[in-house]
Write an enzyme that holds these catalytic residues in place. Structure first.
Site, PDB file in Angstrom:
ATOM      1  N   GLY A 146      59.508  37.780  63.842  1.00 18.44           N
ATOM      2  CA  GLY A 146      58.801  38.863  64.509  1.00 18.44           C
ATOM      3  C   GLY A 146      59.715  39.925  65.093  1.00 18.44           C
ATOM      4  O   GLY A 146      59.250  40.985  65.503  1.00 18.44           O
TER       5      GLY A 146
ATOM      6  N   CYS B 298      30.156  40.533  46.413  1.00 14.11           N
ATOM      7  CA  CYS B 298      30.831  41.381  45.431  1.00 14.11           C
ATOM      8  C   CYS B 298      29.895  41.655  44.248  1.00 14.11           C
ATOM      9  O   CYS B 298      29.264  40.740  43.721  1.00 14.11           O
ATOM     10  CB  CYS B 298      32.100  40.695  44.952  1.00 14.11           C
ATOM     11  SG  CYS B 298      32.898  41.554  43.573  1.00 14.11           S
TER      12      CYS B 298
ATOM     13  N   CYS C  96      31.769  39.786  40.949  1.00 13.80           N
ATOM     14  CA  CYS C  96      31.912  38.327  40.854  1.00 13.80           C
ATOM     15  C   CYS C  96      30.992  37.576  41.800  1.00 13.80           C
ATOM     16  O   CYS C  96      30.897  36.362  41.738  1.00 13.80           O
ATOM     17  CB  CYS C  96      33.365  37.921  41.093  1.00 13.80           C
ATOM     18  SG  CYS C  96      33.867  38.013  42.816  1.00 13.80           S
TER      19      CYS C  96
ATOM     20  N   CYS D  54      35.184  43.185  45.317  1.00 16.28           N
ATOM     21  CA  CYS D  54      36.380  42.563  45.877  1.00 16.28           C
ATOM     22  C   CYS D  54      37.534  43.561  45.880  1.00 16.28           C
ATOM     23  O   CYS D  54      37.753  44.274  44.905  1.00 16.28           O
ATOM     24  CB  CYS D  54      36.810  41.374  45.036  1.00 16.28           C
ATOM     25  SG  CYS D  54      35.707  39.982  45.145  1.00 16.28           S
TER      26      CYS D  54
ATOM     27  N   CYS E  53      38.953  38.522  41.762  1.00 16.16           N
ATOM     28  CA  CYS E  53      37.638  38.867  41.230  1.00 16.16           C
ATOM     29  C   CYS E  53      37.562  38.522  39.728  1.00 16.16           C
ATOM     30  O   CYS E  53      36.617  37.869  39.274  1.00 16.16           O
ATOM     31  CB  CYS E  53      37.403  40.356  41.459  1.00 16.16           C
ATOM     32  SG  CYS E  53      35.694  40.866  41.292  1.00 16.16           S
TER      33      CYS E  53
END
Lengths: 288, 282
Positions: free
Chosen positions: A37, A246, A249, A271, A277
């Site tokens: 970080g 979606c 899909c 998606c 997808c």
């Protein structure tokens, strides 16, 4: 489908960058991994694409990639957008490496603003393109001040921003670049990924590397690092679940893009992760 | 007291020790001890040879002409500007903390919990782009408060203390008047329950009626929360109203110090006499 590697173009060093620059970036990355970080400054090189298009990510990828690697590049989850295609072709030409659109086959995934839906595996490396690495920047313009705040773990101002969100919107409305606390120490900007992807950072088995080209900063999440999204006790962190499925899909689990498809304003959701997808569509066709 | 008292009247020194020493317990123990602090930018520019002791609940006024080093001294005392020489010690419970020997983390923590700093210009002390509520809550969030509802309750309470309409809680200070901004800045500092507050011309740049209101408010808050205050001002009327004790600065040195009424009614040093006699009478 993995593209076969082609012969690298003559006149370029392997993966474009000179070996000295690569070593410098790798040294920065080692430091970044050692202090999860923490933003490590590095001498950003000029790359053959404009700032804001992924100069940080492309330098990280260039310094890591080996002839055996298989590269996947996504832009907002999609493999077929200009930025993703260009960066993939760039490495095919200057490094002669193989590329893929399948998350599972890739050893390095360079990404702009998404983490793939397919769970990552140990050994894989995610490379994030980062526009503004400093999570405190929007509330504290001074660089020396933010550096001091990080050094002293003085992160009260981060909550001031979230407080303002609740004041203005009634809930924490930050929906991308949602600040996280890494390993109980540094507050980090996870790059502009949607907050939907934030839980995927937590204890991920893959190595996550972040490169900011214009700001010349590197930072990292080693595998299995604790990542906590900041919140309030009475306004806990939560991800937005899509209200639709979606259109291609039928997934209700993935992160969806909303498209307006005609002049009448008809909306469709698809998606954002094109590989996920298509894999679902293929699996459905195979089953039928 | 270690204050360099009026040279003309050495006998006055023992009299002046009475107000603080007569009190018992916690109040009899000094809060801030300043020993021979010096910070100079040039000959007689800045502050030098400053020593004094501040007791809990005491309001100390720092007066003098512009350029006499008041603000430099205030910055040095409040942990913002390391002195060239000397030390500033603060009593935190039973322990004495040497301000500049302590790490920056400790110093910052002190500054936003037990201390406050009210700037002359509220723009310097506030976050102008975030709401009044967030301005008040910032110190609490820095101390780890993570409950939105309670932060808001606290902000509302403090808006009431400083007489700002509760309906303004979600407005940014950009939309506030000068006097409201100054009151908001005071609330933002006092929310953490500080023991010592530094003020640099808190009423400077405000019109007279607003000044009076802020002074009134400050006086009440100082009593209610038993604050110690070090107040820089060039306005002797402000000093008269708020301060228990005065230090007069001129050319980087403290030329006279003592009880406010004593200094203003019976100034001994020629410069103080000039200062007092130059107040405009309406």
């Amino acid at each position: 489908m993995a593209n076969m590697s082609e012969t690298p173009q003559p006149g370029y060093n392997f993966a474009y960058l000179d070996e000295g620059s690569k070593r410098m970036i790798r040294r920065g990355l080692l430091k970044a991994v050692a202090i999860p970080g923490f933003q490590v400054p590095f001498g950003g090189r000029e790359m053959p694409l404009p700032y804001g298009w992924g100069t940080g990510g492309i330098q990280v990828t260039a310094s890591l990639i080996t002839p055996e690697d298989v590269l996947k590049v996504i832009d907002q989850g999609a493999d077929d957008t200009t930025n993703a295609v260009s960066i993939r072709q760039f490495f095919e030409r200057v490094a002669g490496i193989a590329s893929t659109t399948r998350t599972r086959e890739a050893t390095i995934v360079q990404t702009r603003h998404r983490i793939p839906e397919t769970p990552l595996e140990p050994g894989q490396i995610m490379v994030f393109q980062v526009p503004i690495p400093e999570p405190l920047r929007f509330i504290e313009p001074s660089e020396t001040e933010t550096a001091t705040l990080h050094a002293l773990s003085d992160y009260g101002v981060m909550h001031v921003k979230l407080y303002e969100d609740i004041v203005r919107h009634g809930h924490i409305a930050t929906c991308y670049a949602y600040p996280v606390e890494v390993n109980g120490r540094y507050v980090m900007d996870p790059s502009p990924i949607p907050r939907f992807d934030n839980p995927r950072l937590h204890m991920s088995p893959a190595l996550m590397l972040f490169g900011a080209g214009r700001e010349r900063r590197l930072y990292a999440l080693p595998p299995h690092t604790e990542v906590v999204s900041l919140d309030f006790e009475d306004y806990p962190f939560e991800i937005q679940r899509p209200e639709a499925a979606c259109a291609i899909c039928g997934s209700t689990e993935s992160y969806l893009d909303e498209l307006i498809v005609d002049d009448a304003g008809t909306r469709r959701h698809v998606c954002s992760d094109t590989d996920y997808c298509q894999a679902r569509v293929k699996a459905r066709e195979a089953a039928a | 007291m270690n204050v360099r008292l009026r040279d003309a009247q050495p006998g006055a020194a023992s009299q002046l020790e009475v107000p603080a020493r007569a009190l018992s317990g916690e109040k009899a123990r000094p809060l801030l001890q300043v020993d021979d602090v010096c910070r100079l930018f040039g000959p007689e520019q800045g502050c030098q040879e400053v020593s004094f002791t501040l007791y809990p609940g005491e309001v100390l006024g720092l007066v003098g002409e512009s350029g006499s080093g008041k603000s430099t001294l205030l910055s040095t005392l409040s942990g913002r500007l390391p002195p060239d020489r000397g030390r500033v010690r603060y009593r935190d419970g039973a322990d004495w903390l040497d301000l500049y020997a302590a790490g920056e983390g400790r110093r910052r923590a002190l500054l936003r919990t037990q201390w406050g700093f009210v700037e002359q210009n509220p723009r310097d002390g506030l976050r102008m782009s975030v709401s009044a509520g967030a301005n008040i809550g910032e110190r609490l969030m820095a101390q780890g408060a993570r409950h939105y509802g309670r932060l808001r309750q606290c902000a509302l309470e403090w808006l009431r203390h400083v007489e700002i309409d509760a309906a303004r809680i979600d407005d940014t200070p950009e939309t506030f008047s000068g006097g409201m901004r100054q009151r908001l800045q005071i609330a933002r500092n006092l929310v953490s329950g500080p023991r010592l507050v530094f003020m640099d011309e808190p009423t400077g740049g405000l019109d007279v009626s607003v000044q009076a209101r802020i002074l009134d408010l400050l006086r009440n808050l100082v009593r209610e929360f038993d604050l110690s205050v070090i107040l820089v001002t060039h306005d002797l009327a402000v000093a008269r109203l708020l301060a228990d004790r005065l230090m007069v600065m001129r050319r980087s040195r403290i030329v006279e110090s003592g009880l406010t009424d004593q200094i203003l009614d019976d100034p001994q040093h020629p410069y103080t006499q000039l200062l007092v006699s130059s107040i405009l009478q309406v």
